[in-house]
Design a protein around this motif. Structure first.
Motif, PDB file in Angstrom:
ATOM      1  N   VAL A   1       0.835  -1.207   0.000  1.00  0.00           N
ATOM      2  CA  VAL A   1       0.000   0.000   0.000  1.00  0.00           C
ATOM      3  C   VAL A   1       0.867   1.252   0.000  1.00  0.00           C
ATOM      4  O   VAL A   1       0.567   2.245  -0.683  1.00  0.00           O
ATOM      5  N   MET A   2       1.964   1.216   0.739  1.00  0.00           N
ATOM      6  CA  MET A   2       2.865   2.365   0.792  1.00  0.00           C
ATOM      7  C   MET A   2       3.535   2.601  -0.567  1.00  0.00           C
ATOM      8  O   MET A   2       3.645   3.744  -1.024  1.00  0.00           O
ATOM      9  N   ARG A   3       3.972   1.534  -1.214  1.00  0.00           N
ATOM     10  CA  ARG A   3       4.665   1.671  -2.501  1.00  0.00           C
ATOM     11  C   ARG A   3       3.747   2.210  -3.597  1.00  0.00           C
ATOM     12  O   ARG A   3       4.160   2.999  -4.439  1.00  0.00           O
ATOM     13  N   HIS A   4       2.485   1.764  -3.569  1.00  0.00           N
ATOM     14  CA  HIS A   4       1.567   2.075  -4.672  1.00  0.00           C
ATOM     15  C   HIS A   4       0.521   3.125  -4.307  1.00  0.00           C
ATOM     16  O   HIS A   4      -0.449   3.309  -5.032  1.00  0.00           O
ATOM     17  N   LYS A   5       0.729   3.802  -3.161  1.00  0.00           N
ATOM     18  CA  LYS A   5      -0.180   4.867  -2.738  1.00  0.00           C
ATOM     19  C   LYS A   5      -1.625   4.382  -2.622  1.00  0.00           C
ATOM     20  O   LYS A   5      -2.567   5.073  -2.969  1.00  0.00           O
ATOM     21  N   GLY A   6      -1.786   3.178  -2.128  1.00  0.00           N
ATOM     22  CA  GLY A   6      -3.114   2.611  -1.962  1.00  0.00           C
ATOM     23  C   GLY A   6      -3.241   1.295  -2.708  1.00  0.00           C
ATOM     24  O   GLY A   6      -2.281   0.803  -3.319  1.00  0.00           O
ATOM     25  N   ALA A   7      -4.435   0.719  -2.659  1.00  0.00           N
ATOM     26  CA  ALA A   7      -4.708  -0.542  -3.371  1.00  0.00           C
ATOM     27  C   ALA A   7      -6.132  -0.505  -3.913  1.00  0.00           C
ATOM     28  O   ALA A   7      -6.929  -1.415  -3.701  1.00  0.00           O
ATOM     29  N   ALA A   8      -6.424   0.582  -4.655  1.00  0.00           N
ATOM     30  CA  ALA A   8      -7.786   0.780  -5.154  1.00  0.00           C
ATOM     31  C   ALA A   8      -8.214  -0.339  -6.091  1.00  0.00           C
ATOM     32  O   ALA A   8      -9.416  -0.660  -6.172  1.00  0.00           O
ATOM     33  N   HIS A   9      -7.261  -0.955  -6.793  1.00  0.00           N
ATOM     34  CA  HIS A   9      -7.621  -2.012  -7.745  1.00  0.00           C
ATOM     35  C   HIS A   9      -8.127  -3.271  -7.053  1.00  0.00           C
ATOM     36  O   HIS A   9      -8.714  -4.142  -7.697  1.00  0.00           O
ATOM     37  N   LEU A  10      -7.899  -3.384  -5.737  1.00  0.00           N
ATOM     38  CA  LEU A  10      -8.386  -4.545  -4.983  1.00  0.00           C
ATOM     39  C   LEU A  10      -9.725  -4.285  -4.311  1.00  0.00           C
ATOM     40  O   LEU A  10     -10.336  -5.208  -3.782  1.00  0.00           O
ATOM     41  N   ARG A  11     -10.160  -3.023  -4.308  1.00  0.00           N
ATOM     42  CA  ARG A  11     -11.407  -2.680  -3.626  1.00  0.00           C
ATOM     43  C   ARG A  11     -12.600  -2.948  -4.523  1.00  0.00           C
ATOM     44  O   ARG A  11     -12.647  -2.507  -5.666  1.00  0.00           O
ATOM     45  N   ASN A  12     -13.559  -3.653  -3.982  1.00  0.00           N
ATOM     46  CA  ASN A  12     -14.819  -3.860  -4.685  1.00  0.00           C
ATOM     47  C   ASN A  12     -15.710  -2.641  -4.444  1.00  0.00           C
ATOM     48  O   ASN A  12     -15.868  -2.192  -3.313  1.00  0.00           O
ATOM     49  N   GLU A  13     -16.289  -2.105  -5.495  1.00  0.00           N
ATOM     50  CA  GLU A  13     -17.071  -0.873  -5.386  1.00  0.00           C
ATOM     51  C   GLU A  13     -18.523  -1.117  -4.989  1.00  0.00           C
ATOM     52  O   GLU A  13     -19.321  -0.182  -4.958  1.00  0.00           O
ATOM     53  N   ALA A  14     -18.854  -2.361  -4.679  1.00  0.00           N
ATOM     54  CA  ALA A  14     -20.248  -2.677  -4.361  1.00  0.00           C
ATOM     55  C   ALA A  14     -20.742  -1.921  -3.140  1.00  0.00           C
ATOM     56  O   ALA A  14     -21.943  -1.640  -3.021  1.00  0.00           O
ATOM     57  N   TYR A  15     -19.828  -1.570  -2.228  1.00  0.00           N
ATOM     58  CA  TYR A  15     -20.263  -0.909  -0.999  1.00  0.00           C
ATOM     59  C   TYR A  15     -20.826   0.483  -1.271  1.00  0.00           C
ATOM     60  O   TYR A  15     -21.519   1.054  -0.422  1.00  0.00           O
ATOM     61  N   LYS A  16     -20.538   1.056  -2.451  1.00  0.00           N
ATOM     62  CA  LYS A  16     -21.076   2.365  -2.778  1.00  0.00           C
ATOM     63  C   LYS A  16     -22.467   2.295  -3.397  1.00  0.00           C
ATOM     64  O   LYS A  16     -23.098   3.320  -3.626  1.00  0.00           O
ATOM     65  N   MET A  17     -22.907   1.084  -3.681  1.00  0.00           N
ATOM     66  CA  MET A  17     -24.214   0.924  -4.317  1.00  0.00           C
ATOM     67  C   MET A  17     -25.323   0.978  -3.274  1.00  0.00           C
ATOM     68  O   MET A  17     -25.164   0.443  -2.169  1.00  0.00           O
ATOM     69  N   PRO A  18     -26.465   1.596  -3.605  1.00  0.00           N
ATOM     70  CA  PRO A  18     -27.611   1.502  -2.691  1.00  0.00           C
ATOM     71  C   PRO A  18     -28.101   0.066  -2.620  1.00  0.00           C
ATOM     72  O   PRO A  18     -27.869  -0.738  -3.532  1.00  0.00           O
ATOM     73  N   TRP A  19     -28.797  -0.268  -1.540  1.00  0.00           N
ATOM     74  CA  TRP A  19     -29.191  -1.660  -1.306  1.00  0.00           C
ATOM     75  C   TRP A  19     -30.032  -2.220  -2.441  1.00  0.00           C
ATOM     76  O   TRP A  19     -29.898  -3.394  -2.807  1.00  0.00           O
ATOM     77  N   TYR A  20     -30.905  -1.372  -3.043  1.00  0.00           N
ATOM     78  CA  TYR A  20     -31.793  -1.890  -4.084  1.00  0.00           C
ATOM     79  C   TYR A  20     -31.025  -2.206  -5.368  1.00  0.00           C
ATOM     80  O   TYR A  20     -31.440  -3.060  -6.156  1.00  0.00           O
ATOM     81  N   SER A  21     -29.867  -1.530  -5.563  1.00  0.00           N
ATOM     82  CA  SER A  21     -29.017  -1.871  -6.702  1.00  0.00           C
ATOM     83  C   SER A  21     -28.167  -3.097  -6.395  1.00  0.00           C
ATOM     84  O   SER A  21     -27.970  -3.965  -7.255  1.00  0.00           O
ATOM     85  N   TYR A  22     -27.645  -3.163  -5.148  1.00  0.00           N
ATOM     86  CA  TYR A  22     -26.804  -4.292  -4.756  1.00  0.00           C
ATOM     87  C   TYR A  22     -27.561  -5.612  -4.917  1.00  0.00           C
ATOM     88  O   TYR A  22     -27.017  -6.604  -5.403  1.00  0.00           O
TER      89      TYR A  22
END
Length: 490
Positions: free
Chosen positions: A429-450
Protein backbone atom coordinates in the motif's frame (compact mmCIF):
# COMPACT_ATOMS: atom_id res chain seq x y z
CA UNK A 1 -0.71 -3.72 16.95
CA UNK A 2 2.61 -3.22 18.74
CA UNK A 3 3.93 -6.40 17.09
CA UNK A 4 3.20 -4.96 13.64
CA UNK A 5 4.74 -1.62 14.61
CA UNK A 6 7.96 -3.26 15.82
CA UNK A 7 8.16 -5.31 12.64
CA UNK A 8 7.69 -2.19 10.50
CA UNK A 9 10.32 -0.39 12.54
CA UNK A 10 12.74 -3.28 11.96
CA UNK A 11 12.07 -2.88 8.22
CA UNK A 12 13.37 0.67 8.45
CA UNK A 13 10.11 2.62 8.65
CA UNK A 14 9.42 5.63 10.85
CA UNK A 15 6.20 5.24 12.83
CA UNK A 16 4.08 7.81 14.62
CA UNK A 17 1.56 6.46 17.12
CA UNK A 18 -1.45 8.58 17.94
CA UNK A 19 -2.53 7.93 21.53
CA UNK A 20 -4.55 9.64 24.27
CA UNK A 21 -3.53 10.88 27.67
CA UNK A 22 -5.40 7.89 29.11
CA UNK A 23 -4.17 5.16 26.78
CA UNK A 24 -4.30 1.83 28.57
CA UNK A 25 -1.31 0.13 26.92
CA UNK A 26 0.31 2.58 24.52
CA UNK A 27 3.22 4.26 26.24
CA UNK A 28 4.20 7.81 25.43
CA UNK A 29 7.89 6.98 25.13
CA UNK A 30 9.21 4.05 23.11
CA UNK A 31 12.26 3.28 21.01
CA UNK A 32 10.33 2.01 17.97
CA UNK A 33 7.84 4.85 17.48
CA UNK A 34 7.23 8.52 18.08
CA UNK A 35 4.02 9.33 19.93
CA UNK A 36 1.50 12.11 19.51
CA UNK A 37 -0.79 12.45 22.54
CA UNK A 38 -4.35 13.75 22.36
CA UNK A 39 -5.82 15.02 25.66
CA UNK A 40 -9.04 13.29 26.77
CA UNK A 41 -11.04 13.26 29.99
CA UNK A 42 -12.11 9.59 29.77
CA UNK A 43 -11.13 6.56 27.76
CA UNK A 44 -11.55 2.82 27.29
CA UNK A 45 -9.19 1.94 30.11
CA UNK A 46 -9.09 -0.23 33.21
CA UNK A 47 -11.09 2.27 35.24
CA UNK A 48 -13.84 2.21 32.60
CA UNK A 49 -13.97 -1.54 31.98
CA UNK A 50 -13.90 -2.96 35.53
CA UNK A 51 -17.40 -1.90 36.69
CA UNK A 52 -18.83 -2.97 33.33
CA UNK A 53 -17.32 -6.44 33.71
CA UNK A 54 -18.84 -6.77 37.17
CA UNK A 55 -22.28 -5.93 35.79
CA UNK A 56 -21.82 -8.35 32.90
CA UNK A 57 -20.82 -11.16 35.25
CA UNK A 58 -23.79 -10.48 37.53
CA UNK A 59 -26.22 -10.38 34.61
CA UNK A 60 -24.94 -13.57 33.03
CA UNK A 61 -25.29 -15.49 36.28
CA UNK A 62 -28.84 -14.36 37.10
CA UNK A 63 -32.44 -15.25 36.14
CA UNK A 64 -33.53 -17.04 32.98
CA UNK A 65 -31.71 -17.39 29.69
CA UNK A 66 -34.14 -15.05 27.92
CA UNK A 67 -33.64 -12.42 30.61
CA UNK A 68 -29.89 -12.93 30.38
CA UNK A 69 -29.94 -12.46 26.62
CA UNK A 70 -31.95 -9.23 26.73
CA UNK A 71 -29.99 -7.82 29.67
CA UNK A 72 -26.62 -8.66 28.14
CA UNK A 73 -27.62 -7.09 24.83
CA UNK A 74 -28.70 -3.87 26.55
CA UNK A 75 -25.51 -3.82 28.62
CA UNK A 76 -23.31 -4.33 25.58
CA UNK A 77 -25.24 -1.77 23.51
CA UNK A 78 -24.92 0.81 26.29
CA UNK A 79 -21.21 0.09 26.71
CA UNK A 80 -20.39 0.32 23.02
CA UNK A 81 -22.43 3.49 22.63
CA UNK A 82 -20.47 5.08 25.48
CA UNK A 83 -17.13 4.01 24.03
CA UNK A 84 -17.93 5.43 20.60
CA UNK A 85 -19.02 8.69 22.25
CA UNK A 86 -15.55 8.93 23.80
CA UNK A 87 -13.87 8.19 20.46
CA UNK A 88 -15.89 10.89 18.72
CA UNK A 89 -14.96 13.42 21.39
CA UNK A 90 -11.32 12.51 20.84
CA UNK A 91 -11.69 13.06 17.08
CA UNK A 92 -13.30 16.46 17.64
CA UNK A 93 -10.42 17.40 19.93
CA UNK A 94 -7.96 16.42 17.20
CA UNK A 95 -9.73 18.24 14.38
CA UNK A 96 -10.16 21.40 16.48
CA UNK A 97 -6.41 21.50 17.19
CA UNK A 98 -5.09 23.39 14.16
CA UNK A 99 -1.46 23.02 15.19
CA UNK A 100 -1.81 19.26 15.58
CA UNK A 101 -3.54 18.76 12.24
CA UNK A 102 -1.05 21.02 10.45
CA UNK A 103 1.79 19.00 11.96
CA UNK A 104 0.22 15.72 10.83
CA UNK A 105 -0.31 17.04 7.30
CA UNK A 106 3.31 18.17 7.06
CA UNK A 107 4.56 14.68 7.89
CA UNK A 108 3.11 13.35 4.60
CA UNK A 109 2.50 9.86 5.91
CA UNK A 110 2.46 6.91 3.50
CA UNK A 111 -0.19 4.86 5.28
CA UNK A 112 -2.43 4.87 8.34
CA UNK A 113 -2.67 1.59 10.24
CA UNK A 114 -5.70 1.59 12.52
CA UNK A 115 -8.04 -0.54 14.57
CA UNK A 116 -11.41 -0.16 12.77
CA UNK A 117 -13.36 -1.12 15.88
CA UNK A 118 -12.99 2.59 16.72
CA UNK A 119 -13.57 5.17 13.99
CA UNK A 120 -10.89 7.75 14.83
CA UNK A 121 -8.23 6.38 12.47
CA UNK A 122 -10.77 6.00 9.67
CA UNK A 123 -11.76 9.67 9.77
CA UNK A 124 -8.16 10.80 10.23
CA UNK A 125 -7.14 8.92 7.07
CA UNK A 126 -9.86 10.72 5.13
CA UNK A 127 -8.89 14.08 6.64
CA UNK A 128 -5.23 13.61 5.66
CA UNK A 129 -6.03 11.78 2.40
CA UNK A 130 -3.74 8.88 3.31
CA UNK A 131 -4.18 5.18 2.33
CA UNK A 132 -5.80 3.10 5.04
CA UNK A 133 -4.97 -0.38 6.40
CA UNK A 134 -6.90 -2.22 9.12
CA UNK A 135 -5.23 -4.52 11.62
CA UNK A 136 -8.16 -6.53 13.02
CA UNK A 137 -11.38 -8.10 11.82
CA UNK A 138 -13.71 -5.98 13.99
CA UNK A 139 -15.30 -2.75 12.86
CA UNK A 140 -17.38 -0.17 14.75
CA UNK A 141 -20.50 -2.30 14.56
CA UNK A 142 -19.49 -5.93 14.39
CA UNK A 143 -17.44 -8.24 12.21
CA UNK A 144 -15.61 -6.84 9.20
CA UNK A 145 -16.55 -9.50 6.64
CA UNK A 146 -20.19 -8.48 6.87
CA UNK A 147 -19.33 -4.90 5.86
CA UNK A 148 -18.19 -5.59 2.29
CA UNK A 149 -18.12 -9.35 1.58
CA UNK A 150 -21.24 -11.37 0.65
CA UNK A 151 -22.49 -12.76 3.96
CA UNK A 152 -25.68 -14.84 3.59
CA UNK A 153 -27.27 -15.45 6.98
CA UNK A 154 -28.18 -18.97 5.84
CA UNK A 155 -24.67 -20.30 6.47
CA UNK A 156 -22.54 -17.46 7.88
CA UNK A 157 -23.17 -17.12 11.64
CA UNK A 158 -23.34 -13.66 13.17
CA UNK A 159 -21.01 -12.86 16.05
CA UNK A 160 -22.66 -13.64 19.37
CA UNK A 161 -25.23 -16.02 17.90
CA UNK A 162 -23.39 -19.12 19.09
CA UNK A 163 -24.05 -20.81 15.73
CA UNK A 164 -21.90 -22.64 13.22
CA UNK A 165 -22.05 -22.72 9.42
CA UNK A 166 -24.48 -25.67 9.63
CA UNK A 167 -27.83 -24.23 10.71
CA UNK A 168 -31.30 -25.72 10.98
CA UNK A 169 -34.38 -23.63 10.21
CA UNK A 170 -34.84 -22.33 13.77
CA UNK A 171 -31.12 -21.51 13.96
CA UNK A 172 -31.34 -19.49 10.76
CA UNK A 173 -34.15 -17.52 12.38
CA UNK A 174 -31.90 -16.86 15.38
CA UNK A 175 -29.04 -15.84 13.09
CA UNK A 176 -31.30 -13.39 11.26
CA UNK A 177 -32.39 -11.97 14.61
CA UNK A 178 -28.76 -11.28 15.53
CA UNK A 179 -28.23 -9.65 12.14
CA UNK A 180 -31.19 -7.34 12.79
CA UNK A 181 -29.93 -6.49 16.30
CA UNK A 182 -26.48 -5.61 15.00
CA UNK A 183 -27.99 -3.54 12.19
CA UNK A 184 -30.15 -1.63 14.67
CA UNK A 185 -27.10 -0.96 16.85
CA UNK A 186 -25.18 0.29 13.82
CA UNK A 187 -27.93 2.45 12.34
CA UNK A 188 -29.28 4.08 15.49
CA UNK A 189 -26.52 3.98 18.13
CA UNK A 190 -23.12 3.99 16.46
CA UNK A 191 -23.12 5.42 12.93
CA UNK A 192 -25.02 8.63 13.86
CA UNK A 193 -22.22 9.59 16.26
CA UNK A 194 -19.51 9.27 13.63
CA UNK A 195 -21.70 10.74 10.91
CA UNK A 196 -22.18 13.87 13.01
CA UNK A 197 -18.40 14.32 13.06
CA UNK A 198 -18.21 13.77 9.29
CA UNK A 199 -21.00 16.30 8.71
CA UNK A 200 -19.14 18.94 10.72
CA UNK A 201 -15.59 18.55 9.41
CA UNK A 202 -15.89 17.04 5.91
CA UNK A 203 -17.53 18.01 2.64
CA UNK A 204 -21.26 17.35 2.29
CA UNK A 205 -22.39 13.83 1.43
CA UNK A 206 -19.38 12.13 3.03
CA UNK A 207 -20.83 8.93 4.48
CA UNK A 208 -18.92 7.48 7.44
CA UNK A 209 -19.83 3.89 6.63
CA UNK A 210 -18.46 4.29 3.10
CA UNK A 211 -15.24 5.64 4.60
CA UNK A 212 -15.08 2.55 6.81
CA UNK A 213 -15.77 0.19 3.90
CA UNK A 214 -13.23 1.92 1.66
CA UNK A 215 -10.03 0.76 3.37
CA UNK A 216 -7.28 -0.36 1.01
CA UNK A 217 -6.30 -3.51 2.91
CA UNK A 218 -8.10 -5.43 5.69
CA UNK A 219 -5.62 -7.47 7.74
CA UNK A 220 -7.79 -10.18 9.29
CA UNK A 221 -6.56 -12.04 12.37
CA UNK A 222 -8.10 -15.32 11.24
CA UNK A 223 -7.39 -18.13 8.81
CA UNK A 224 -9.49 -20.93 7.36
CA UNK A 225 -8.05 -23.43 9.83
CA UNK A 226 -10.03 -21.46 12.40
CA UNK A 227 -12.75 -19.62 10.47
CA UNK A 228 -15.75 -21.26 8.78
CA UNK A 229 -15.36 -21.16 4.97
CA UNK A 230 -17.01 -18.06 3.48
CA UNK A 231 -16.66 -15.54 0.63
CA UNK A 232 -13.95 -12.90 1.02
CA UNK A 233 -12.69 -9.93 -0.99
CA UNK A 234 -9.30 -9.47 -2.75
CA UNK A 235 -8.18 -6.86 -0.22
CA UNK A 236 -8.82 -9.19 2.75
CA UNK A 237 -5.47 -10.55 3.93
CA UNK A 238 -5.63 -13.33 6.52
CA UNK A 239 -2.86 -13.14 9.11
CA UNK A 240 -4.20 -15.41 11.85
CA UNK A 241 -1.51 -16.26 14.38
CA UNK A 242 0.84 -13.50 13.18
CA UNK A 243 1.90 -12.93 16.80
CA UNK A 244 2.75 -16.59 17.42
CA UNK A 245 6.34 -17.77 17.51
CA UNK A 246 8.42 -20.68 18.81
CA UNK A 247 8.68 -20.75 22.60
CA UNK A 248 11.60 -19.06 24.34
CA UNK A 249 13.14 -20.52 27.53
CA UNK A 250 11.12 -19.76 30.65
CA UNK A 251 12.47 -17.68 33.54
CA UNK A 252 14.37 -20.00 35.86
CA UNK A 253 11.88 -19.92 38.75
CA UNK A 254 9.04 -20.78 36.36
CA UNK A 255 11.07 -23.50 34.63
CA UNK A 256 11.82 -25.10 38.01
CA UNK A 257 8.12 -25.09 38.90
CA UNK A 258 7.12 -26.57 35.54
CA UNK A 259 9.78 -29.29 35.69
CA UNK A 260 8.49 -30.23 39.14
CA UNK A 261 5.29 -31.54 37.52
CA UNK A 262 7.00 -34.76 36.49
CA UNK A 263 4.98 -37.02 34.20
CA UNK A 264 1.69 -35.30 35.08
CA UNK A 265 2.48 -32.12 33.19
CA UNK A 266 1.25 -28.55 33.56
CA UNK A 267 -2.06 -26.75 33.13
CA UNK A 268 -1.99 -23.01 32.51
CA UNK A 269 -4.87 -20.61 33.05
CA UNK A 270 -5.28 -17.02 31.88
CA UNK A 271 -8.35 -14.93 31.24
CA UNK A 272 -6.54 -12.24 29.28
CA UNK A 273 -5.75 -8.65 30.10
CA UNK A 274 -9.27 -7.30 30.53
CA UNK A 275 -10.22 -9.80 33.24
CA UNK A 276 -7.86 -9.88 36.18
CA UNK A 277 -10.27 -11.86 38.37
CA UNK A 278 -13.58 -13.71 38.32
CA UNK A 279 -16.33 -13.47 40.95
CA UNK A 280 -14.89 -14.72 44.24
CA UNK A 281 -17.10 -17.82 44.58
CA UNK A 282 -16.09 -19.04 41.10
CA UNK A 283 -12.44 -18.33 41.89
CA UNK A 284 -12.73 -20.44 45.07
CA UNK A 285 -14.32 -23.30 43.10
CA UNK A 286 -11.64 -23.23 40.41
CA UNK A 287 -8.85 -23.17 43.00
CA UNK A 288 -10.44 -26.11 44.85
CA UNK A 289 -10.72 -28.07 41.60
CA UNK A 290 -7.09 -27.38 40.74
CA UNK A 291 -6.03 -28.48 44.25
CA UNK A 292 -7.42 -31.98 43.56
CA UNK A 293 -5.40 -32.44 40.38
CA UNK A 294 -1.97 -34.13 40.19
CA UNK A 295 -0.76 -31.58 37.62
CA UNK A 296 1.06 -28.35 38.36
CA UNK A 297 -0.98 -25.20 37.67
CA UNK A 298 0.26 -21.78 36.50
CA UNK A 299 -2.61 -19.31 36.94
CA UNK A 300 -2.54 -15.63 36.03
CA UNK A 301 -4.64 -14.12 38.79
CA UNK A 302 -4.53 -10.58 40.19
CA UNK A 303 -7.39 -10.64 42.68
CA UNK A 304 -7.69 -11.87 46.24
CA UNK A 305 -5.87 -15.12 46.88
CA UNK A 306 -8.37 -18.03 47.03
CA UNK A 307 -8.63 -19.76 50.40
CA UNK A 308 -8.92 -23.13 48.62
CA UNK A 309 -5.63 -22.74 46.75
CA UNK A 310 -3.55 -25.92 46.63
CA UNK A 311 0.22 -26.32 46.86
CA UNK A 312 0.30 -27.38 43.21
CA UNK A 313 -0.94 -23.97 41.98
CA UNK A 314 1.28 -20.99 41.27
CA UNK A 315 -0.45 -17.59 41.06
CA UNK A 316 1.32 -15.01 38.89
CA UNK A 317 0.62 -11.40 37.95
CA UNK A 318 1.92 -11.99 34.45
CA UNK A 319 2.96 -15.04 32.47
CA UNK A 320 4.93 -15.58 29.25
CA UNK A 321 1.86 -17.21 27.72
CA UNK A 322 3.35 -18.09 24.33
CA UNK A 323 6.43 -19.65 25.96
CA UNK A 324 4.34 -21.66 28.41
CA UNK A 325 2.04 -22.93 25.66
CA UNK A 326 5.10 -24.02 23.71
CA UNK A 327 6.67 -25.84 26.66
CA UNK A 328 6.71 -29.66 26.30
CA UNK A 329 5.23 -30.06 29.80
CA UNK A 330 2.06 -28.06 29.05
CA UNK A 331 -1.01 -30.23 28.56
CA UNK A 332 -4.14 -28.01 28.80
CA UNK A 333 -4.90 -24.31 28.46
CA UNK A 334 -7.79 -22.85 30.50
CA UNK A 335 -8.73 -19.63 28.72
CA UNK A 336 -11.48 -17.10 28.11
CA UNK A 337 -11.33 -17.47 24.33
CA UNK A 338 -9.63 -14.22 23.31
CA UNK A 339 -8.14 -14.11 19.83
CA UNK A 340 -4.49 -14.06 20.92
CA UNK A 341 -4.82 -16.99 23.32
CA UNK A 342 -6.86 -19.12 20.92
CA UNK A 343 -4.39 -18.61 18.08
CA UNK A 344 -1.39 -19.30 20.30
CA UNK A 345 -3.07 -22.50 21.50
CA UNK A 346 -3.62 -23.56 17.88
CA UNK A 347 -0.03 -22.72 16.96
CA UNK A 348 1.37 -24.84 19.79
CA UNK A 349 -1.28 -27.57 19.59
CA UNK A 350 -2.58 -27.26 23.16
CA UNK A 351 -6.27 -28.18 23.74
CA UNK A 352 -8.46 -25.67 25.53
CA UNK A 353 -11.00 -25.55 28.34
CA UNK A 354 -12.86 -22.32 27.64
CA UNK A 355 -14.88 -19.99 29.85
CA UNK A 356 -16.14 -17.28 27.44
CA UNK A 357 -16.98 -13.96 29.04
CA UNK A 358 -17.90 -11.36 26.38
CA UNK A 359 -17.39 -10.01 22.84
CA UNK A 360 -16.16 -12.65 20.36
CA UNK A 361 -14.90 -15.15 22.94
CA UNK A 362 -17.85 -17.54 22.73
CA UNK A 363 -17.56 -17.64 18.93
CA UNK A 364 -13.81 -18.27 19.08
CA UNK A 365 -14.21 -21.18 21.47
CA UNK A 366 -17.17 -22.54 19.52
CA UNK A 367 -14.96 -22.88 16.45
CA UNK A 368 -12.43 -24.89 18.45
CA UNK A 369 -15.20 -26.99 19.98
CA UNK A 370 -16.64 -27.77 16.53
CA UNK A 371 -13.23 -29.08 15.54
CA UNK A 372 -12.99 -31.25 18.64
CA UNK A 373 -10.16 -29.24 20.20
CA UNK A 374 -11.91 -27.51 23.12
CA UNK A 375 -14.44 -27.98 25.91
CA UNK A 376 -16.67 -25.01 26.71
CA UNK A 377 -18.07 -24.02 30.11
CA UNK A 378 -20.61 -21.36 31.01
CA UNK A 379 -20.00 -18.70 33.62
CA UNK A 380 -23.59 -19.15 34.77
CA UNK A 381 -23.22 -22.84 35.63
CA UNK A 382 -19.54 -23.50 36.32
CA UNK A 383 -18.68 -24.85 39.78
CA UNK A 384 -15.93 -26.95 41.33
CA UNK A 385 -17.22 -30.29 40.09
CA UNK A 386 -18.08 -29.15 36.56
CA UNK A 387 -14.74 -27.40 36.17
CA UNK A 388 -12.79 -30.39 37.50
CA UNK A 389 -14.55 -32.83 35.16
CA UNK A 390 -14.06 -30.57 32.13
CA UNK A 391 -10.32 -30.19 32.70
CA UNK A 392 -9.88 -33.89 33.35
CA UNK A 393 -11.86 -34.76 30.21
CA UNK A 394 -9.66 -32.59 28.00
CA UNK A 395 -6.55 -33.86 29.79
CA UNK A 396 -7.33 -37.58 29.55
CA UNK A 397 -9.26 -37.84 26.27
CA UNK A 398 -6.60 -38.10 23.50
CA UNK A 399 -8.91 -36.76 20.77
CA UNK A 400 -8.72 -33.20 22.09
CA UNK A 401 -4.94 -33.02 21.80
CA UNK A 402 -4.94 -34.96 18.53
CA UNK A 403 -7.47 -32.58 16.96
CA UNK A 404 -5.59 -29.52 18.16
CA UNK A 405 -2.31 -30.91 16.84
CA UNK A 406 -3.99 -31.36 13.45
CA UNK A 407 -5.12 -27.72 13.53
CA UNK A 408 -1.56 -26.72 14.43
CA UNK A 409 -0.14 -28.67 11.49
CA UNK A 410 -2.61 -27.09 9.08
CA UNK A 411 -2.00 -23.60 10.47
CA UNK A 412 1.78 -23.86 10.12
CA UNK A 413 1.71 -25.38 6.61
CA UNK A 414 1.78 -22.10 4.69
CA UNK A 415 4.24 -20.70 2.10
CA UNK A 416 4.56 -17.39 3.95
CA UNK A 417 4.46 -16.59 7.65
CA UNK A 418 1.39 -14.51 8.62
CA UNK A 419 3.52 -11.62 9.92
CA UNK A 420 5.54 -11.53 6.70
CA UNK A 421 2.32 -11.47 4.70
CA UNK A 422 0.96 -8.59 6.78
CA UNK A 423 4.19 -6.61 6.33
CA UNK A 424 4.21 -7.21 2.59
CA UNK A 425 0.71 -5.84 2.13
CA UNK A 426 1.27 -2.82 4.36
CA UNK A 427 4.37 -1.96 2.36
CA UNK A 428 2.50 -2.73 -0.88
CA UNK A 429 0.00 0.00 0.00
CA UNK A 430 2.87 2.36 0.79
CA UNK A 431 4.66 1.67 -2.50
CA UNK A 432 1.57 2.07 -4.67
CA UNK A 433 -0.18 4.87 -2.74
CA UNK A 434 -3.11 2.61 -1.96
CA UNK A 435 -4.71 -0.54 -3.37
CA UNK A 436 -7.79 0.78 -5.15
CA UNK A 437 -7.62 -2.01 -7.75
CA UNK A 438 -8.39 -4.54 -4.98
CA UNK A 439 -11.41 -2.68 -3.63
CA UNK A 440 -14.82 -3.86 -4.68
CA UNK A 441 -17.07 -0.87 -5.39
CA UNK A 442 -20.25 -2.68 -4.36
CA UNK A 443 -20.26 -0.91 -1.00
CA UNK A 444 -21.08 2.37 -2.78
CA UNK A 445 -24.21 0.92 -4.32
CA UNK A 446 -27.61 1.50 -2.69
CA UNK A 447 -29.19 -1.66 -1.31
CA UNK A 448 -31.79 -1.89 -4.08
CA UNK A 449 -29.02 -1.87 -6.70
CA UNK A 450 -26.80 -4.29 -4.76
CA UNK A 451 -29.63 -6.85 -4.60
CA UNK A 452 -30.78 -5.97 -8.16
CA UNK A 453 -34.25 -5.04 -6.94
CA UNK A 454 -34.43 -2.28 -9.55
CA UNK A 455 -33.37 -4.70 -12.30
CA UNK A 456 -35.94 -7.28 -11.24
CA UNK A 457 -38.68 -4.64 -11.15
CA UNK A 458 -37.65 -3.41 -14.61
CA UNK A 459 -37.64 -6.92 -16.08
CA UNK A 460 -40.99 -7.71 -14.49
CA UNK A 461 -42.36 -4.47 -15.87
CA UNK A 462 -41.05 -5.22 -19.37
CA UNK A 463 -42.62 -8.69 -19.23
CA UNK A 464 -45.85 -7.95 -17.41
CA UNK A 465 -46.82 -4.75 -19.24
CA UNK A 466 -46.94 -6.42 -22.71
CA UNK A 467 -48.74 -9.41 -21.19
CA UNK A 468 -51.22 -7.10 -19.50
CA UNK A 469 -51.77 -5.11 -22.70
CA UNK A 470 -52.20 -8.30 -24.73
CA UNK A 471 -54.67 -9.77 -22.25
CA UNK A 472 -56.56 -6.48 -22.12
CA UNK A 473 -56.68 -6.25 -25.92
CA UNK A 474 -57.86 -9.85 -26.31
CA UNK A 475 -60.48 -9.32 -23.64
CA UNK A 476 -61.68 -6.14 -25.36
CA UNK A 477 -61.87 -7.91 -28.75
CA UNK A 478 -63.76 -10.82 -27.21
CA UNK A 479 -66.23 -8.46 -25.59
CA UNK A 480 -66.81 -6.62 -28.89
CA UNK A 481 -67.25 -9.82 -30.85
CA UNK A 482 -69.57 -11.23 -28.21
CA UNK A 483 -71.61 -8.01 -28.31
CA UNK A 484 -72.00 -8.10 -32.13
CA UNK A 485 -72.99 -11.76 -32.05
CA UNK A 486 -75.63 -11.05 -29.48
CA UNK A 487 -77.12 -8.17 -31.55
CA UNK A 488 -77.32 -10.40 -34.69
CA UNK A 489 -79.04 -13.17 -32.76
CA UNK A 490 -81.60 -10.75 -31.42
Amino acid sequence: MDILIKALYNHGHNITVLRTTRSWYTKENATHYTSVTVPVSESFDEEFIKPILKRLFATERSATSVFNFVSLQFEMFATMTKVHEMVCRMVRTMFEDDDLMQSLREQQYDVILTDPAWGAGIMLAHYLNVPLVYNVRWITSGEGHHAIAPSPTSYIPKTGSGLTDKMMFNQRIKNLLFYVLMDIQHRFLIKPQYQAVCNKYFHPHVDFYELLQGADIWLMRVDFVFEFPRPIMPNFIYMGGFQCMPANPLPQHLEDFVQGSGEHGVIIMSLGTFVSELPQDITEDIAAAFAKMPQKIVWRHLGEKPTTLGNNTLLVDWMPQNDLLGHPKTRVFVAHGGTNGVQEAIYHGIPVVGIPLFFDQYDNLLRLKERGAAKMLSLSTVNENIFYQAVQEVFTEPSYRKNMQRLSDLHRDTPLKPLDSALFWIEFVMRHKGAAHLRNEAYKMPWYSYYSVDVVLFVLTMVLVPVFLTVTLVRWVCIRLHGRSKIKNE
